[in-house]
Design a protein around this motif. Structure first.
Motif, PDB file in Angstrom:
ATOM      1  N   PHE A 405      42.151  27.325  95.655  1.00  0.00           N
ATOM      2  CA  PHE A 405      42.161  26.450  96.829  1.00  0.00           C
ATOM      3  C   PHE A 405      43.071  26.992  97.925  1.00  0.00           C
ATOM      4  CE2 PHE A 405      44.159  22.889  99.128  1.00  0.00           C
ATOM      5  CZ  PHE A 405      43.041  22.287  99.675  1.00  0.00           C
ATOM      6  N   ASP A 406      44.267  27.444  97.555  1.00  0.00           N
ATOM      7  CA  ASP A 406      45.193  27.962  98.555  1.00  0.00           C
ATOM      8  C   ASP A 406      45.841  29.244  98.051  1.00  0.00           C
ATOM      9  OD1 ASP A 406      46.848  26.902  96.622  1.00  0.00           O
ATOM     10  OD2 ASP A 406      47.581  25.258  97.860  1.00  0.00           O
ATOM     11  N   ASP A 407      46.717  29.795  98.844  1.00  0.00           N
ATOM     12  CA  ASP A 407      47.319  31.081  98.542  1.00  0.00           C
ATOM     13  C   ASP A 407      48.314  30.972  97.386  1.00  0.00           C
ATOM     14  OD1 ASP A 407      48.054  33.749  98.783  1.00  0.00           O
ATOM     15  OD2 ASP A 407      49.718  33.226 100.124  1.00  0.00           O
ATOM     16  N   SER A 408      48.445  32.057  96.650  1.00  0.00           N
ATOM     17  CA  SER A 408      49.407  32.175  95.563  1.00  0.00           C
ATOM     18  C   SER A 408      49.537  33.648  95.230  1.00  0.00           C
ATOM     19  CB  SER A 408      48.935  31.385  94.332  1.00  0.00           C
ATOM     20  OG  SER A 408      47.766  31.968  93.786  1.00  0.00           O
ATOM     21  N   PRO A 409      50.612  34.056  94.542  1.00  0.00           N
ATOM     22  CA  PRO A 409      50.719  35.472  94.146  1.00  0.00           C
ATOM     23  C   PRO A 409      49.528  35.935  93.310  1.00  0.00           C
ATOM     24  CG  PRO A 409      52.829  34.373  93.889  1.00  0.00           C
ATOM     25  CD  PRO A 409      51.838  33.303  94.216  1.00  0.00           C
ATOM     26  N   GLU A 410      49.049  35.054  92.412  1.00  0.00           N
ATOM     27  CA  GLU A 410      47.901  35.421  91.584  1.00  0.00           C
ATOM     28  C   GLU A 410      46.653  35.633  92.454  1.00  0.00           C
ATOM     29  OE1 GLU A 410      50.642  32.805  89.121  1.00  0.00           O
ATOM     30  OE2 GLU A 410      49.865  32.856  91.172  1.00  0.00           O
ATOM     31  N   ALA A 411      46.473  34.740  93.455  1.00  0.00           N
ATOM     32  CA  ALA A 411      45.320  34.882  94.346  1.00  0.00           C
ATOM     33  C   ALA A 411      45.419  36.167  95.160  1.00  0.00           C
ATOM     34  CB  ALA A 411      45.227  33.676  95.269  1.00  0.00           C
ATOM     35  N   SER A 435      37.030  24.979 105.933  1.00  0.00           N
ATOM     36  CA  SER A 435      37.526  25.724 107.087  1.00  0.00           C
ATOM     37  C   SER A 435      38.945  26.247 106.888  1.00  0.00           C
ATOM     38  CB  SER A 435      37.472  24.836 108.333  1.00  0.00           C
ATOM     39  OG  SER A 435      38.216  23.640 108.141  1.00  0.00           O
ATOM     40  N   GLY A 436      39.835  25.440 106.285  1.00  0.00           N
ATOM     41  CA  GLY A 436      41.220  25.875 106.117  1.00  0.00           C
ATOM     42  C   GLY A 436      41.350  27.076 105.201  1.00  0.00           C
ATOM     43  N   SER A 437      40.678  27.034 104.058  1.00  0.00           N
ATOM     44  CA  SER A 437      40.757  28.138 103.099  1.00  0.00           C
ATOM     45  C   SER A 437      40.128  29.406 103.658  1.00  0.00           C
ATOM     46  CB  SER A 437      40.070  27.746 101.793  1.00  0.00           C
ATOM     47  OG  SER A 437      40.715  26.647 101.184  1.00  0.00           O
ATOM     48  N   VAL A 438      38.969  29.259 104.302  1.00  0.00           N
ATOM     49  CA  VAL A 438      38.296  30.433 104.858  1.00  0.00           C
ATOM     50  C   VAL A 438      39.136  31.049 105.970  1.00  0.00           C
ATOM     51  CG1 VAL A 438      36.258  31.231 106.108  1.00  0.00           C
ATOM     52  CG2 VAL A 438      36.008  29.625 104.210  1.00  0.00           C
ATOM     53  N   ARG A 439      39.757  30.209 106.779  1.00  0.00           N
ATOM     54  CA  ARG A 439      40.584  30.725 107.866  1.00  0.00           C
ATOM     55  C   ARG A 439      41.718  31.587 107.321  1.00  0.00           C
ATOM     56  NH1 ARG A 439      42.905  26.352 109.388  1.00  0.00           N
ATOM     57  NH2 ARG A 439      41.043  25.574 110.446  1.00  0.00           N
ATOM     58  N   TYR A 440      42.350  31.132 106.234  1.00  0.00           N
ATOM     59  CA  TYR A 440      43.460  31.904 105.672  1.00  0.00           C
ATOM     60  C   TYR A 440      42.985  33.277 105.216  1.00  0.00           C
ATOM     61  CZ  TYR A 440      47.141  33.590 102.689  1.00  0.00           C
ATOM     62  OH  TYR A 440      48.106  34.394 102.142  1.00  0.00           O
ATOM     63  N   TRP A 441      41.905  33.343 104.452  1.00  0.00           N
ATOM     64  CA  TRP A 441      41.460  34.625 103.909  1.00  0.00           C
ATOM     65  C   TRP A 441      40.815  35.497 104.977  1.00  0.00           C
ATOM     66  CZ3 TRP A 441      43.830  35.965  99.870  1.00  0.00           C
ATOM     67  CH2 TRP A 441      44.217  35.017  98.914  1.00  0.00           C
ATOM     68  N   ARG A 442      40.225  34.886 105.990  1.00  0.00           N
ATOM     69  CA  ARG A 442      39.732  35.674 107.123  1.00  0.00           C
ATOM     70  C   ARG A 442      40.890  36.415 107.789  1.00  0.00           C
ATOM     71  NH1 ARG A 442      38.605  32.048 111.959  1.00  0.00           N
ATOM     72  NH2 ARG A 442      40.881  32.203 111.922  1.00  0.00           N
ATOM     73  N   ASN A 443      41.984  35.694 108.042  1.00  0.00           N
ATOM     74  CA  ASN A 443      43.148  36.318 108.661  1.00  0.00           C
ATOM     75  C   ASN A 443      43.772  37.364 107.740  1.00  0.00           C
ATOM     76  OD1 ASN A 443      42.737  34.632 110.841  1.00  0.00           O
ATOM     77  ND2 ASN A 443      44.260  33.129 110.195  1.00  0.00           N
TER      78      ASN A 443
END
Length: 477
Positions: A405-411, A435-443
């Motif tokens: 769902f969100d960022d982590s060292p494992e992710a 939108s929130g999750s995709v925005r993070y990984w897009r960046n």
């Protein structure tokens, strides 16, 4: 008209519960999700009409129609016989009320059972018929089994019964009333034990920030009550209607108990969840969890108007109110308006079209559920699973890579391995999710040097669902 539109996230979880069963091992991370009697309704609808957005939502349409009937009967008893239709359209003037009727989720069932419980309780206190008592206990015992955050409603029931007893406004005495409520309490003990157990895990399922006093004010629907009350007052002055004495001195006690019931139904659900959220630090103040209090706001608005509307004018004013609500809330620019701003269906179809041209295209899929965090989440998370319950509802070709769902060292480590392996080998990949999750990984990909020259494009639009395409320059299918 919104019934055929795409499911949103929680509705896809409904489909997962129906298809996989409430005992699926993936629910261990969120045991509260399948813990509702509601899921038998979409299961029955699917057995009759097949699997579709319409069939899953039809039970809610029926239940909200039944709820409107109960609410209208309550308005006739508590306010004035002529006020029934006005109360019904006051309900329909609120988006949250209408939302429930097109939603494959438990809220319509909860609203219907809450209204039925109150109606049968009033009938029993008025006439002392045992069948009303039995129906009251049955409906009230089911409310908490629909959703665990509907517990404040029992304060409404107890408070109203207490007021009626203290004012001697019932043919029943203390003993039969206590017996009936004791039976209700016994029926709720298993649910109470489950709720206490799940409460210890509440912080793991928080999806919204702590509510502010502005959030509380918005939830109480003061605007509707002021519009109805001040509007009726202004019309009365303008047309010089005779002064309305809705209730006589001889029925003052009944008025008081009616006021208590309407105010409690209106206020207790939002106030209780607001207080618990602020005290515990775990926010339970989600708009859909407050839906069962909306009929109370509609009755409060009807009551405010009733002080200024003569009996003979209820019908024309109700008709004008109904037309106004329809004009204001109708989505007239669309023939088939969407139920929710999440078009997962079209997004999945778009991914499938890309995969048809490029079989095996990597599709990074962040989970839409907050529970998707290590150690529960892992790259080899078994499918089908609750954390990715949207994938089997709207499937697509291509290679899905499961992201939390969100960022982590494992992710970070996992996505780094993808960025160094299957993604460069493909020369093209998609990120698909909220939108929130995709925005993070897009960046995250955009700032990596090896992807700085890649073409990036947002496909869609799909509402608050996002599909981002990354493509290496010169990549040709």
């Amino acid at each position: 008209m919104p019934l055929p539109s795409s499911f949103w996230v929680d509705e896809m979880a409904t489909a997962f519960v129906v298809h996989q069963g409430p005992n699926h091992p993936s629910f261990s991370v969120a045991p509260q999700v399948p813990d509702s009697i509601y899921y038998r309704l979409p299961q029955a609808a699917e057995s009759l009409f097949g699997f579709s957005e319409i069939s899953y939502r039809l039970p809610s349409v029926f239940l909200m129609g039944l709820a409107l009937f109960f609410i209208a009967r309550l308005a006739a008893r508590l306010i004035a016989p002529e006020a029934a239709w006005f109360a019904a359209f006051a309900c329909l003037s609120m988006r949250g009320f209408n939302d429930q009727a097109a939603d494959a989720r438990p809220y319509a069932l909860g609203t219907c059972l809450v209204a039925a419980s109150l109606l049968f309780l009033i009938r029993w206190l008025d006439a002392d018929h045992w069948w009303d008592a039995a129906l009251f206990v049955l409906c009230a015992a089911l409310v908490w089994r629909v959703h665990l955050l509907f517990w404040p409603f029992y304060i409404v029931l107890a408070l109203y019964a207490l007021i009626r007893l203290l004012r001697h406004e019932t043919r029943n005495g203390w003993f039969p009333t206590l017996v009936i409520f004791a039976l209700l309490g016994l029926a709720l003990i298993p649910v109470l034990l489950d709720a206490l157990h799940l409460f210890r895990q509440a912080t793991a399922h928080v999806i919204v920030a702590l509510p502010t006093f502005r959030d509380l004010r918005v939830s109480l629907k003061f605007g509707l009550i002021l519009i109805c009350g001040l509007g009726a007052f202004a019309l009365g002055r303008w047309f010089r209607w005779p002064r309305v004495h809705t209730f006589s001195i001889s029925t003052l006690g009944s008025v008081s108990s009616s006021l208590v019931l309407i105010a409690a139904w209106w206020l207790i659900q939002p106030l209780a969840l607001f207080a618990v959220s602020r005290v515990t630090g775990s926010s339970m103040f989600v708009a859909r969890y407050l839906y069962i209090g909306l009929p109370g706001a509609a009755l409060a608005a009807t009551l405010a108007a009733s002080y200024f509307i003569p009996p003979g004018l209820w019908k024309p004013l109700t008709l004008a109110f109904a037309v106004g609500a329809l004009l204001m809330l109708g989505q007239w620019s669309q023939l088939w308006p969407v139920h929710h701003g999440s078009d997962w269906r079209l997004a999945a179809q778009t991914i499938d079209e890309w995969a048809a041209r490029d079989p095996g295209i990597p599709v990074l899929c962040p989970s839409p559920f907050i529970e998707a965090r290590p150690p529960v989440w892992q790259p080899a998370y078994p499918l089908p699973g609750f954390l990715y319950s949207h994938l089997p509802v709207y499937p697509f070709r291509g290679k899905a890579y499961l992201v939390p769902f969100d960022d982590s060292p494992e992710a970070e480590r996992y996505v780094t391995s993808l960025a160094e392996g299957p993604i460069p080998a493909s020369g093209r990949f998609l990120i698909y999710g909220g939108s929130g999750s995709v925005r993070y990984w897009r960046n995250w990909f955009s700032v990596r040097p090896e992807f700085s020259t890649w073409h990036r494009e947002r496909l869609g639009p799909f509402g608050d669902v996002v599909v981002e395409l990354f493509e290496r320059p010169g990549r040709i299918i």
